[in-house]
Design a protein around this motif. Structure first.
Motif, PDB file in Angstrom:
ATOM      1  N   GLY A 602      19.282   9.773 -66.290  1.00  0.00           N
ATOM      2  CA  GLY A 602      18.924   9.923 -67.691  1.00  0.00           C
ATOM      3  C   GLY A 602      18.252   8.685 -68.226  1.00  0.00           C
ATOM      4  O   GLY A 602      18.116   7.668 -67.537  1.00  0.00           O
ATOM      5  N   MET A 603      17.847   8.777 -69.454  1.00  0.00           N
ATOM      6  CA  MET A 603      17.246   7.643 -70.117  1.00  0.00           C
ATOM      7  C   MET A 603      18.359   6.671 -70.469  1.00  0.00           C
ATOM      8  O   MET A 603      19.395   7.072 -70.992  1.00  0.00           O
ATOM      9  N   GLY A 604      18.133   5.391 -70.212  1.00  0.00           N
ATOM     10  CA  GLY A 604      19.144   4.386 -70.490  1.00  0.00           C
ATOM     11  C   GLY A 604      18.929   3.743 -71.841  1.00  0.00           C
ATOM     12  O   GLY A 604      18.070   4.156 -72.624  1.00  0.00           O
ATOM     13  N   GLY A 605      19.713   2.714 -72.107  1.00  0.00           N
ATOM     14  CA  GLY A 605      19.520   1.960 -73.342  1.00  0.00           C
ATOM     15  C   GLY A 605      20.173   2.634 -74.535  1.00  0.00           C
ATOM     16  O   GLY A 605      20.736   3.715 -74.449  1.00  0.00           O
ATOM     17  N   PHE A 606      20.026   1.956 -75.657  1.00  0.00           N
ATOM     18  CA  PHE A 606      20.695   2.346 -76.884  1.00  0.00           C
ATOM     19  C   PHE A 606      20.321   3.757 -77.350  1.00  0.00           C
ATOM     20  O   PHE A 606      21.152   4.598 -77.641  1.00  0.00           O
ATOM     21  N   TRP A 607      19.014   4.025 -77.430  1.00  0.00           N
ATOM     22  CA  TRP A 607      18.540   5.258 -78.036  1.00  0.00           C
ATOM     23  C   TRP A 607      18.858   6.464 -77.200  1.00  0.00           C
ATOM     24  O   TRP A 607      19.166   7.538 -77.688  1.00  0.00           O
ATOM     25  N   ALA A 608      18.753   6.245 -75.881  1.00  0.00           N
ATOM     26  CA  ALA A 608      18.836   7.365 -74.973  1.00  0.00           C
ATOM     27  C   ALA A 608      20.232   7.948 -74.974  1.00  0.00           C
ATOM     28  O   ALA A 608      20.410   9.163 -74.996  1.00  0.00           O
ATOM     29  N   GLU A 609      21.236   7.073 -74.998  1.00  0.00           N
ATOM     30  CA  GLU A 609      22.589   7.611 -75.044  1.00  0.00           C
ATOM     31  C   GLU A 609      22.793   8.389 -76.348  1.00  0.00           C
ATOM     32  O   GLU A 609      23.479   9.399 -76.387  1.00  0.00           O
ATOM     33  N   LEU A 610      22.111   7.895 -77.379  1.00  0.00           N
ATOM     34  CA  LEU A 610      22.176   8.595 -78.659  1.00  0.00           C
ATOM     35  C   LEU A 610      21.649  10.017 -78.521  1.00  0.00           C
ATOM     36  O   LEU A 610      22.190  10.959 -79.086  1.00  0.00           O
ATOM     37  N   TYR A 611      20.565  10.166 -77.768  1.00  0.00           N
ATOM     38  CA  TYR A 611      19.959  11.485 -77.612  1.00  0.00           C
ATOM     39  C   TYR A 611      20.505  12.245 -76.410  1.00  0.00           C
ATOM     40  O   TYR A 611      20.138  13.385 -76.179  1.00  0.00           O
ATOM     41  N   GLN A 612      21.373  11.575 -75.624  1.00  0.00           N
ATOM     42  CA  GLN A 612      22.002  12.217 -74.472  1.00  0.00           C
ATOM     43  C   GLN A 612      20.986  12.951 -73.613  1.00  0.00           C
ATOM     44  O   GLN A 612      21.162  14.116 -73.260  1.00  0.00           O
ATOM     45  N   ASP A 613      19.950  12.210 -73.276  1.00  0.00           N
ATOM     46  CA  ASP A 613      18.863  12.802 -72.511  1.00  0.00           C
ATOM     47  C   ASP A 613      19.111  12.557 -71.024  1.00  0.00           C
ATOM     48  O   ASP A 613      18.590  11.602 -70.446  1.00  0.00           O
ATOM     49  N   VAL A 614      19.936  13.409 -70.433  1.00  0.00           N
ATOM     50  CA  VAL A 614      20.337  13.242 -69.036  1.00  0.00           C
ATOM     51  C   VAL A 614      20.254  14.584 -68.314  1.00  0.00           C
ATOM     52  O   VAL A 614      20.243  15.639 -68.943  1.00  0.00           O
ATOM     53  N   ALA A 615      20.170  14.512 -66.990  1.00  0.00           N
ATOM     54  CA  ALA A 615      20.162  15.731 -66.174  1.00  0.00           C
ATOM     55  C   ALA A 615      21.141  15.543 -65.027  1.00  0.00           C
ATOM     56  O   ALA A 615      21.267  14.443 -64.481  1.00  0.00           O
ATOM     57  N   PHE A 616      21.825  16.606 -64.691  1.00  0.00           N
ATOM     58  CA  PHE A 616      22.776  16.594 -63.584  1.00  0.00           C
ATOM     59  C   PHE A 616      22.298  17.512 -62.460  1.00  0.00           C
ATOM     60  O   PHE A 616      21.625  18.514 -62.711  1.00  0.00           O
ATOM     61  N   ARG A 617      22.672  17.184 -61.241  1.00  0.00           N
ATOM     62  CA  ARG A 617      22.546  18.100 -60.110  1.00  0.00           C
ATOM     63  C   ARG A 617      23.744  17.877 -59.205  1.00  0.00           C
ATOM     64  O   ARG A 617      24.271  16.760 -59.138  1.00  0.00           O
ATOM     65  N   ALA A 618      24.137  18.912 -58.500  1.00  0.00           N
ATOM     66  CA  ALA A 618      25.164  18.737 -57.480  1.00  0.00           C
ATOM     67  C   ALA A 618      24.560  17.989 -56.297  1.00  0.00           C
ATOM     68  O   ALA A 618      23.383  18.165 -55.967  1.00  0.00           O
TER      69      ALA A 618
END
Lengths: 695, 695
Positions: A602-618
């Motif tokens: 996902g996107m790191g840093g302050f803003w990215a956690e705010l927007y929770q812009d992450v992707a998961f895969r098994a």
């Protein structure tokens, strides 16, 4: 269920020759009567079982299943839960091949019910008898008429035969949806109510319907996964030949609570589920109508070869609405409105009225005729810049008639790109929906549902093309040697380095040691530097004031070092070069309770956690998976030159694969692995901080 | 249209006593015949006009409108476009009060059509005659039977009388939607097809139906706004007494193109439209089904007093799906699933079966009865922790019968919180939808539509409560004195300072001047400092390498200053204190082509622009508007202690109001104003960079 099938123990369930109803009743309103009646009406020889009744509707009733003068394939048990374990024992003793205990009152109600359920499971397992449920409506196979459902047909229409296999954890969701769809003649190859899944689960059914020649699409309603890894394997065996659509409920915290109280299910983390479904190529849907909408499109027409959609209608306003739905990224599907070729425009111009709009969306106007509409569809079919067509079937205007349905069906059958119809209308409109459905043109009341169906066809096409691309295989797990204790940051970084994920130049100073003389500007650790406490016990360095940035001189470093030595006398200190500016990402691994070891990017840093812009895969993942994870991030523009930022995507993909491999290699001992931030520079990537928790 | 109405020139359109059809035809399939026939069938005295026919269906036909022996309220003109201007002239000469030219072929087809349209407009305007259209289906008033629509009833059902006024720019969208809704008996107070809007537009109709006692909700389908500011004013006059729902098409770039080719409309920036609709309290919808779904909910039941939703059903699976839809923020409405009070749970426990789930979502199970369901609804109505109720009406199970419809209706009518029903089913289900509609219980096929309707009721409640809060009024515009040239950064900052928006301490050094001796650490501009070129000609300082950060000493500053002097000999240089760390936001103003001067607030910095997390409102704004803008940002968590960040929200609101006031004061000369970043500190805010372009 037509044509030859490989022999399966599930055939007793779906193709029984002999059935019985244990708990059959004389009273027409009783479940034991309804089930008996509907089974008799099907082509199955059905024996009623009830010790207190001699005959039901003129059929001799048996006191026990063992008295039945035939080997029973399928026993439907309509007794209340407490009587079910004994009935199961009798069935097992009598050599019954499969049983469906329909009643509720098992694990979903608490420990007493769970104990009953365990008895059912053990008896059946020992006898090799298959069990569907308990707490289920059982099965429906429209083509043969097999019907174990205890809802009366007067209040709940049965669908005709079709090619959608519908596997539902909730019986009520299943029958209400089939009732709603039967209104329009939507057909199913089979319906299965999974209930509490003591034996038969979604994974085995995925394989079964994957092999069933009557089934072209599998539609699941699930509240939990019986075995997440088993599901992944089963889907991978069928997904290239048959689309799989899934409504996975229990997404939200509230939904997950409801799922728990409903069937004893424990819902997994939805973000992981979401990533895994995408990884598998399962088309995820979000409500019961969308489930069948998508299944019908995927069953009836080919996947879209691309994302460029053309619309043709007699109602210009609908075209404007559809264009929004297709192209918008908010309240829309982010697809493209096709730019029609000049030949197409010329053809449209010559075959429609002068007042027609011949650009996409094509509006042949309320004065347009069926002939003009079919000519327009033909022009769009011939245009290589069009990947999918949405066509309005609107009989409100004078010159469009019902023959449009047949003309569209002819074209939809022959075309290599999908045609989807929409209708907005009353009695005549509903009739058109039925006719279109009968001819297998996916047709929807309303613009939104049609656009959404096209989006499903685009996704399917993209998935199949991704599968065709050569992809380096994910590596096998190689056990990694971990110390029997928690690791400090510098130890995690050493481990990462052995997986090809480097960190900035650094020097570790164990407790008691002085600041090395080599730590000067121009030395082996280029300045400016950062000073950190590197110790497994400090998990939030900033909050613990255990990190100091931007130390530009030996003097500044020495001063901070002296302070840290005093505050953290028994800890290792880490001096590391400050990293250059770059894109901060987060890469991590967790063990999901449903799907096991899973990777997050996902996107790191302050803003990215705010927007929770992450992707998961098994895990494991291959490079294709990782690239698809990056492509699924909302902020994906950062990978293609956003604001002049240079990002080494290849190195990022390699690093993510390396982190994934490390997580796999740690195996069962993994709790969490976090690389945050992973700095992505114009050339290469670097882990700036890393944490690993194992057990 | 019942009850007394204030006199309006639009009464000739909606309540005509005498009508005529110019272009009336003997041929049943012709538009001129259909319109005549339907007008005659209504209660309006209708005269056919056609010089080449003596009678139509036994009614004497007039050669010209001036021969009609009565004053004509409404002339429907069914002639082709080129003949319309002359017909309009005849109508004007004959004193006809209102005309509806139905044909297309006007501005939407090009310059020739636009010329015809101008003639219509001028003639009507001079004569004081009202015109609806051209290029329209006209009007339908179900209560009186008035019907000018040329689509035949056999193919296009007319809805019954109801309380939704439906104003549609597209006639085809209007009639297809009414046809679809009439199937379920959804009623309308009136339908108006706006067409090309040469005279009558949505704003006047907003006022008209705002005053119409038969109308309780206004539903608009628009592709453009005739006059954005006029729309805002009209809505503000009605929105507190009547909800307004809008499907604004032409949102996407592709949609906007389609709108242009469809009705010659020019679509405005959708983000501004979105913000303005929110500001006005208009409920925005995204497809034609949602338009009526929301209108029905808002028309039939009260707004929700809060966001806590309870679900009660006989199908547990539906409850799980609904809980997701209600609570999820992705593919959901981000509302709350109500936590039921202990009394409610006890009541539910005592009035339902032991196998029922008495937590929200409440599942009375397939064995539940109508009595249990109504008892459950009563318990939820009495629970102060429940703000809205979604109830399943599912007749597939044996003990739920159609009396549930009446029981629900009784409760929905009396309750101060909304009850919404959902149905999933076939023939019986559709019949239940009709019965619920007839009793004005908002009811929907499918879970999603029901959850969405509740979200509309929650939004309406929140809007009305926001209106009740005391809000400091926006200030009036005070003309500002701007120099007759573009402004440099420091000049914009001086201007901002006069509106209460401060910037860091700074010193401007004009071309030719030396670096002032005062610029030393400890001097009036605290170090570290930033050096920038401050000149209107340099709009992207970073790209122009015209900014240097982190200058910690006089020597560093002097060195950079010397270099800048050489590179930018004729520019002013700006030395400014480096700002402390804080939240970077962007605040700006533009002049929207539809809504005029508009304000934007959003997250600043690299990531935020990537996520385009911004909100717009039309100016002027009050503090309530600004707070609502902040609340509508995806990253709004930054304002409530996210990651320990302290943010002076009050100062931010003040600064945004100040910037908005400046934009208003600049008035017509404004092109763009950008404050980016606006640094929000724990105490106060500061403009770190600012640009102003005026004309």
């Amino acid at each position: 269920m037509t044509g030859p099938l490989p022999s399966s123990s599930l055939d007793s369930l779906f193709r029984p020759q002999v059935a019985c109803v244990i708990g059959a009743s004389q009273h027409p309103e009783k479940i034991g009567h309804i089930v008996f009646q509907y089974l008799r009406e099907s082509q199955v020889r059905t024996y009623p079982v009830n010790p207190s009744v001699s005959e039901i509707d003129g059929v001799r009733c048996y006191a026990s299943v063992k008295e039945i003068p035939a080997r029973v394939d399928l026993a439907v048990i309509t007794l209340p839960a407490p009587a079910v374990p004994e009935a199961i024992r009798e069935c097992a003793a009598a050599g019954v091949r499969a049983a469906i205990p329909v009643s509720g009152g098992f694990a979903e109600t608490g420990p007493a019910g769970a104990a009953l359920e365990r008895q059912v499971k053990e008896t059946a397992s020992q006898a090799g008898m298959r069990v569907l449920g308990p707490n289920t409506l059982g099965v429906l196979v429209p083509a043969s008429g097999l019907d174990t459902m205890f809802v009366v047909k007067e209040r709940c229409q049965r669908p005709p035969a079709g090619s959608i296999a519908f596997i539902s954890q909730s019986g009520a969701t299943g029958v209400t949806v089939m009732d709603a769809q039967a209104y329009y003649g939507v057909g199913f190859s089979a319906f299965v109510g999974l209930g509490n899944k003591v034996d038969i689960n979604e994974n085995e059914l995925c394989d079964y319907f994957g092999d069933d020649p009557a089934t072209s699409v599998l539609a699941f309603y699930l509240e939990d996964f019986a075995d997440g890894r088993g599901f992944m394997e089963a889907v991978r065996r069928v997904i290239r030949k048959k689309p799989v659509v899934m409504l996975k409920a229990g997404r939200s915290a509230a939904g997950a609570r409801a799922a728990s109280s409903h069937t004893g299910a424990l819902a997994g983390e939805d973000r992981v589920t979401d990533g895994v479904l995408r990884q598998l190529g399962v088309h995820r849907v979000y409500d019961e109508e969308e489930l069948v909408d998508a299944a019908r499109a995927l069953a009836y027409v080919p996947p879209a070869p691309g994302r460029r959609v053309a619309v043709v209608t007699t109602a210009g306003g609908h075209g404007v609405i559809l264009a929004d739905e297709i192209a918008a990224t908010v309240h829309g599907f982010g697809l493209e409105m096709a730019t029609l070729g000049p030949d197409t425009i010329a053809r449209l111009r010559s075959e429609t009225l002068p007042i027609a709009s011949v650009r996409n969306p094509v509006d042949i106007t309320a004065s347009g005729s069926t002939t003009m509409m079919t000519a327009a569809v033909d022009a769009l079919l011939d245009d290589p810049a069009v990947d999918a067509i949405i066509c309005g079937v609107l009989l409100q205007t004078p010159y469009i008639d019902a023959t449009l349905v047949d003309e569209l069906a002819k074209r939809a059958r022959a075309a290599s790109k999908p045609i989807v119809a929409y209708v907005i209308g009353g009695a005549v409109g509903h009739e058109m929906l039925r006719r279109l459905e009968a001819l297998h043109v996916p047709a929807y009341q309303g613009t939104w549902r049609a656009a959404r169906a096209v989006a499903a066809l685009v996704e399917r096409g993209e998935f199949l093309r991704r599968q065709e691309a050569a992809r380096p295989p994910a590596g096998p797990a190689r056990p990694v040697d971990l110390p029997g204790r928690a690791l400090a940051e510098h130890e995690v970084k050493d481990l990462l380095a052995s997986y090809g994920v480097v960190s900035p130049a650094r020097m570790v100073i164990p407790p008691g040691q002085e600041l090395p003389a080599a730590l000067v500007p121009g030395g082996p650790v280029p300045f400016p530097v950062v000073l950190k406490v590197s110790d497994a016990s400090i998990t939030h360095k900033t909050e613990a004031k255990a990190v100091r940035l931007h130390l530009a001189t030996r003097a500044e470093l020495a001063s901070s070092f002296a302070e840290f030595r005093e505050r953290f006398p028994d800890k290792s200190l880490l001096v590391e070069s400050m990293a250059p500016a770059g894109l901060e990402m987060i890469v991590g691994a967790v063990v999901d309770r449903t799907f096991g070891p899973s990777l997050m990017v996902g996107m790191g840093g302050f803003w990215a956690e705010l927007y929770q812009d992450v992707a998961f895969r098994a895990l494991p993942v291959d490079a294709g998976d990782v690239r698809d994870m990056l492509a699924s991030l909302a902020g994906r523009k950062v990978f293609s030159g956003y604001r002049g930022l240079q990002v080494d995507v290849d190195a990022l993909v390699e690093a993510v694969m390396g982190i994934g491999q490390l997580a796999m290699d740690i195996g069962d001992r993994l709790v969490t692995l976090d690389v945050n931030p992973l700095l992505v520079a114009p050339h290469g990537v670097m882990a700036l901080d890393a944490k690993l928790v194992t057990r």
